[in-house]
Design a protein around this motif. Sequence first.
Motif, mmCIF file in Angstrom:
data_model
loop_
_atom_site.group_PDB
_atom_site.id
_atom_site.type_symbol
_atom_site.label_atom_id
_atom_site.label_comp_id
_atom_site.label_asym_id
_atom_site.label_seq_id
_atom_site.Cartn_x
_atom_site.Cartn_y
_atom_site.Cartn_z
ATOM 1 N N GLU A 197 27.471 -18.026 61.958
ATOM 2 C CA GLU A 197 26.449 -17.443 61.079
ATOM 3 C C GLU A 197 25.657 -18.538 60.374
ATOM 4 O OE1 GLU A 197 25.975 -13.846 57.847
ATOM 5 O OE2 GLU A 197 27.919 -14.854 58.007
ATOM 6 N N ALA A 198 26.359 -19.560 59.862
ATOM 7 C CA ALA A 198 25.682 -20.683 59.203
ATOM 8 C C ALA A 198 25.291 -21.769 60.190
ATOM 9 C CB ALA A 198 26.596 -21.267 58.120
ATOM 10 N N ASP A 199 25.797 -21.687 61.425
ATOM 11 C CA ASP A 199 25.538 -22.674 62.480
ATOM 12 C C ASP A 199 25.987 -24.069 62.044
ATOM 13 O OD1 ASP A 199 24.866 -23.269 65.030
ATOM 14 O OD2 ASP A 199 22.708 -23.366 64.718
ATOM 15 N N LEU A 200 27.224 -24.155 61.564
ATOM 16 C CA LEU A 200 27.794 -25.408 61.081
ATOM 17 C C LEU A 200 29.066 -25.730 61.850
ATOM 18 C CD1 LEU A 200 27.471 -24.839 57.212
ATOM 19 C CD2 LEU A 200 25.997 -26.270 58.641
ATOM 20 N N LEU A 201 29.383 -27.033 61.949
ATOM 21 C CA LEU A 201 30.616 -27.502 62.566
ATOM 22 C C LEU A 201 31.519 -28.089 61.502
ATOM 23 C CD1 LEU A 201 29.192 -29.414 65.685
ATOM 24 C CD2 LEU A 201 30.037 -27.061 65.617
ATOM 25 N N ARG A 202 32.826 -27.918 61.690
ATOM 26 C CA ARG A 202 33.789 -28.559 60.803
ATOM 27 C C ARG A 202 35.086 -28.793 61.570
ATOM 28 N NH1 ARG A 202 37.640 -24.818 58.885
ATOM 29 N NH2 ARG A 202 36.976 -22.642 59.052
ATOM 30 N N LEU A 203 35.933 -29.617 61.005
ATOM 31 C CA LEU A 203 37.256 -29.862 61.572
ATOM 32 C C LEU A 203 38.307 -29.541 60.526
ATOM 33 C CD1 LEU A 203 35.286 -32.278 62.912
ATOM 34 C CD2 LEU A 203 37.421 -32.752 64.074
ATOM 35 N N ASP A 204 39.431 -29.019 60.970
ATOM 36 C CA ASP A 204 40.561 -28.759 60.086
ATOM 37 C C ASP A 204 41.664 -29.755 60.365
ATOM 38 O OD1 ASP A 204 39.570 -26.742 58.572
ATOM 39 O OD2 ASP A 204 40.521 -25.115 59.688
ATOM 40 N N SER A 205 42.367 -30.130 59.322
ATOM 41 C CA SER A 205 43.502 -31.028 59.496
ATOM 42 C C SER A 205 44.716 -30.230 59.949
ATOM 43 C CB SER A 205 43.821 -31.749 58.177
ATOM 44 O OG SER A 205 45.054 -32.423 58.272
ATOM 45 N N LEU A 206 45.310 -30.652 61.071
ATOM 46 C CA LEU A 206 46.530 -30.008 61.565
ATOM 47 C C LEU A 206 47.780 -30.711 61.039
ATOM 48 C CD1 LEU A 206 45.485 -29.357 65.265
ATOM 49 C CD2 LEU A 206 45.442 -27.758 63.344
#
Length: 360
Positions: A197-206
């Motif tokens: 919806e916002a057209d954004l990328l992110r990464l999560d810490s595993l």
Amino acid sequence: MRLVEADDENVPAYYLPHHPVIKEASTTTKVRVIFDGSAKTSSVCSLNEALCVGTVVQDDLLDISFVLVHPEDTQFQRILWRFSKLSPVQIYGLLTVTYSLGPSSYLATRTLQQLALKKNVYVDDFIGGAQSVEEAIRLRTELDELLQKGGFELRKWTSNQLEVLQGLSDEQVGTQFALHFNPDESIKALEIIWEPEADLLRLDSLIRISDEPPTKRSILSDTAKLFDPLGLIAPVVVRAKIIIQELWLLSCDWDDPVPEPVKLKWESYQQELSRISEHRVDRYAFLPDSVIQLHTFADASQTAYGACTYARCEDSQGRVRILLLASKSCVAPLKRVTITRLELCSCDSRSSSCSHQERY
């Protein structure tokens, strides 16, 4: 897979060890079966050691599970299986390309290339786009028709424009609903999270903070979870690699608690890493109908070196946009070299990064 007949049980065969991996975040396959083609047999040889891997045919990183293997080769993809605790264990032969085997990636990707799908694909993920909704719908339709010729059905369609998903069934859509976005809707591809919806990328810490004291093994395992193909957090990942290199210099045993100075560094790093999910970048790096320039930088220190590429766009109205496209970082070699030589290494990284971006 098919049940192995009794007459076939005495032919030379290989039995694949396997175990389940549960992925609650998946919208389609919450339990995946992982096979181990590297498990050694009584002959002290594994199946992967006997197979030809094939050349690299997929794109560089920036469930084709329906590719049939030849019937004569299914005997080397046998498993022991039962469908319930009350059923007897029986022998089955896997009929399709099985991941964890050396040539699987080549076979799956080469099959797609045979159907003329040669770009924007990594194994079973297609990541592409279009300049308008109409073009995106046409692309979706053409991909469906193309892959149906090979017997493949595309699913998990996702777009930042919901009009592109109209006409698809719920089973074919990767978002929770085809008609609207749920709050905090996100899709994961190659371990990068996309908020459509916002057209954004992110990464999560595993990496999860544990009460157990860190060891060389646990630190290496956690660092391997930092999968960042675009280099969006390369300066963050290289810090973990520097800590691992320090452990190598200290000659620590795999399961012994690490020395106190390293322990404090790692725990501080873990605390800071939990904030990585707050960092977001725009998926679309450019401006429509703009002049694009690529600017690449490189530098080095005694501990690490790296390079990064930015895109600078300027449209006809004079609007300017600058965004990071990709970056790469490496730790300096254990054998100390001069800063000048390390800077040359960073320039080499810059050159390869820039040429890769220019191709796309």
